[in-house]
Scaffold this motif. Structure first.
Motif, mmCIF file in Angstrom:
data_model
loop_
_atom_site.group_PDB
_atom_site.id
_atom_site.type_symbol
_atom_site.label_atom_id
_atom_site.label_comp_id
_atom_site.label_asym_id
_atom_site.label_seq_id
_atom_site.Cartn_x
_atom_site.Cartn_y
_atom_site.Cartn_z
ATOM 1 N N GLU A 172 0.807 -1.219 0.000
ATOM 2 C CA GLU A 172 0.000 0.000 0.000
ATOM 3 C C GLU A 172 0.844 1.275 0.000
ATOM 4 O O GLU A 172 0.337 2.370 0.247
ATOM 5 C CB GLU A 172 -0.991 -0.020 1.168
ATOM 6 C CG GLU A 172 -2.124 -1.013 0.886
ATOM 7 C CD GLU A 172 -3.208 -1.038 1.949
ATOM 8 O OE1 GLU A 172 -3.133 -0.235 2.908
ATOM 9 O OE2 GLU A 172 -4.117 -1.871 1.813
ATOM 10 N N SER A 173 2.135 1.114 -0.288
ATOM 11 C CA SER A 173 2.956 2.309 -0.510
ATOM 12 C C SER A 173 2.498 2.938 -1.831
ATOM 13 O O SER A 173 1.733 2.336 -2.583
ATOM 14 C CB SER A 173 4.435 1.923 -0.577
ATOM 15 O OG SER A 173 4.594 0.830 -1.444
ATOM 16 N N ARG A 174 2.975 4.144 -2.103
ATOM 17 C CA ARG A 174 2.556 4.811 -3.333
ATOM 18 C C ARG A 174 3.384 4.316 -4.518
ATOM 19 O O ARG A 174 4.509 3.834 -4.341
ATOM 20 C CB ARG A 174 2.707 6.327 -3.179
ATOM 21 C CG ARG A 174 1.735 6.896 -2.156
ATOM 22 C CD ARG A 174 2.116 8.302 -1.755
ATOM 23 N NE ARG A 174 1.783 9.281 -2.800
ATOM 24 C CZ ARG A 174 2.230 10.534 -2.809
ATOM 25 N NH1 ARG A 174 3.045 10.949 -1.867
ATOM 26 N NH2 ARG A 174 1.864 11.369 -3.768
ATOM 27 N N LEU A 175 2.798 4.442 -5.706
ATOM 28 C CA LEU A 175 3.474 4.025 -6.933
ATOM 29 C C LEU A 175 3.304 5.115 -7.981
ATOM 30 O O LEU A 175 2.188 5.465 -8.359
ATOM 31 C CB LEU A 175 2.873 2.711 -7.460
ATOM 32 C CG LEU A 175 3.450 2.211 -8.794
ATOM 33 C CD1 LEU A 175 4.884 1.703 -8.620
ATOM 34 C CD2 LEU A 175 2.568 1.100 -9.383
ATOM 35 N N MET A 176 4.436 5.664 -8.424
ATOM 36 C CA MET A 176 4.411 6.598 -9.548
ATOM 37 C C MET A 176 4.657 5.782 -10.822
ATOM 38 O O MET A 176 5.596 4.995 -10.884
ATOM 39 C CB MET A 176 5.511 7.662 -9.409
ATOM 40 C CG MET A 176 5.557 8.621 -10.588
ATOM 41 S SD MET A 176 7.004 9.708 -10.565
ATOM 42 C CE MET A 176 6.525 10.891 -9.306
ATOM 43 N N VAL A 177 3.780 5.954 -11.809
ATOM 44 C CA VAL A 177 3.937 5.232 -13.073
ATOM 45 C C VAL A 177 4.379 6.228 -14.146
ATOM 46 O O VAL A 177 3.718 7.240 -14.382
ATOM 47 C CB VAL A 177 2.625 4.529 -13.484
ATOM 48 C CG1 VAL A 177 2.816 3.790 -14.809
ATOM 49 C CG2 VAL A 177 2.182 3.559 -12.388
ATOM 50 N N VAL A 178 5.527 5.935 -14.754
ATOM 51 C CA VAL A 178 6.133 6.832 -15.741
ATOM 52 C C VAL A 178 6.175 6.119 -17.096
ATOM 53 O O VAL A 178 6.725 5.022 -17.204
ATOM 54 C CB VAL A 178 7.568 7.222 -15.313
ATOM 55 C CG1 VAL A 178 8.206 8.152 -16.345
ATOM 56 C CG2 VAL A 178 7.555 7.888 -13.938
ATOM 57 N N ASN A 179 5.584 6.736 -18.103
ATOM 58 C CA ASN A 179 5.553 6.150 -19.438
ATOM 59 C C ASN A 179 6.656 6.771 -20.296
ATOM 60 O O ASN A 179 6.639 7.979 -20.571
ATOM 61 C CB ASN A 179 4.176 6.382 -20.077
ATOM 62 C CG ASN A 179 4.001 5.605 -21.361
ATOM 63 O OD1 ASN A 179 4.847 5.635 -22.242
ATOM 64 N ND2 ASN A 179 2.878 4.907 -21.468
#
Length: 349
Positions: free
Chosen positions: A25-32
């Motif tokens: 449940e930590s945060r996730l940054m998704v980079v394309n």
């Protein structure tokens, strides 16, 4: 590239000193990489970006309690000993770092434990802080290791400025850790819970393991501006035939291959063969990856947010593209993402 290009302002309060209450449940940054788009999610939502036949490669190294405190004979001076690796089972020889090093000479004896029942003799100097210790212990190797590790503490990273507590022994360890040998946890793997891995399995996502025993070289300061002149410390690693078959099949089927962590990325690139395939490997790697670099095996990468000037940041920038990754880090600071081993994660697609 230059060292100074990996400087950014990281407020102290964004360095995570405690793990997230629930692993996934930590945060996730998704980079394309294609579009430059940045999205914000919870780590367990990572599953939405992968499907049947895609492969996650994880590092199954196990962290051992490497930090000990002992007393020097005669003077009783407090000495910190950091276990690096066992050199010889039979003679109980260990490669260690000592602090303060100036007080520790060949022939000195060190005593550990409340009753000082664990004794070690300094038999060699290896580097300015490095020593070879011979532990004087009567008993089997298993009993010795058990007694030694009971005296040790979890080797939290130097930027976590607190003493380890019992829960760190569990949380600074991946749930799939299997092969002892690391003093640095593969942080990207810390986000994977049993529930998440079960959901991945149900979805047909495959998980394979390689082993890289991450060492203290990950935290060593780079003292050259020209990155081509930096030399990484060597780390022991293994890539099995099972993993090679799994990854090469995924590549042939045009599936995604996701490297979980910079240690995995190093391991993959050490064992890369022709045409974006992998080959088996057992030995040591000192591969240093920084931009520009052409990756042929991994199609995506999971990594935590790293410290300024770190080799891990350089590797992430090589994978995601320097400008995009440094921009993402600016966004991460603005959005108050947590940095470091106990922090949040980034997925680069």
């Amino acid at each position: 590239m230059k060292l100074s290009q990996f400087k950014f302002k990281l407020p102290e309060e964004l360095i995570a000193t405690e793990p997230c209450a629930v692993r996934d449940e930590s945060r996730l940054m998704v980079v394309n990489r294609k579009t430059g788009e940045i999205e914000h999610h919870t780590f367990k939502e990572i599953i939405n970006y992968f499907g049947d036949g895609d492969v996650f490669i994880l590092n199954d190294t196990m962290v051992f309690p490497a930090r000990l405190y002992g007393n020097k004979e005669k003077t009783g001076a407090k000495i910190e000993v950091f276990l690096l690796r066992e050199l010889n089972e039979e003679n109980k020889l260990w490669d260690v770092l000592v602090e303060p090093a100036r007080k520790i000479r060949i022939g000195n004896k060190l005593y550990f434990g409340d009753d000082e029942s664990m004794v070690a003799e300094v038999i060699d100097n290896t580097t300015s802080r490095g020593r070879t210790l011979r532990f004087l212990y009567d008993g089997s190797h298993e009993e010795f290791k058990d007694a030694l590790y009971k005296l040790g503490q979890t080797p939290l990273p130097p930027y976590i400025k607190r003493e380890p507590v019992p829960t760190d022994a569990e949380r600074y360890q991946c749930i799939f850790a299997a092969k002892e040998g690391a003093v640095v946890a593969p942080a990207a793997g810390l986000h994977f819970s049993r529930e998440l891995m079960k959901r991945m399995e149900i979805k047909g996502i495959e998980t394979g393991f390689l082993t890289v025993h991450s060492g203290l070289g990950n935290y060593r300061e780079i003292d050259v501006e020209d990155l081509t002149k930096h030399r990484m410390d060597s780390e022991e690693m293994e890539v099995t035939p099972e993993l090679v078959d799994m990854v090469n099949k995924a590549k042939d089927d045009n599936k995604q291959v996701c490297a979980v962590g910079t240690s995995v990325l190093r391991g993959i690139e050490t064992a890369v063969s022709m045409g974006g395939h992998m080959k088996t490997f057992t030995g040591w790697t000192n591969k240093f990856i920084f931009p520009p670099y052409d990756f042929t095996v991994a199609t995506s990468l999971v990594s935590n947010f790293h410290m300024p000037y770190s080799t891990m940041l350089m590797m992430v920038a090589a994978f995601g593209g320097y400008d995009l990754v440094m921009h993402a880090y600016e966004v991460a600071v603005k959005e108050k993402y947590r940095f470091g081993a106990y922090g949040d994660a980034m997925l680069i697609l």
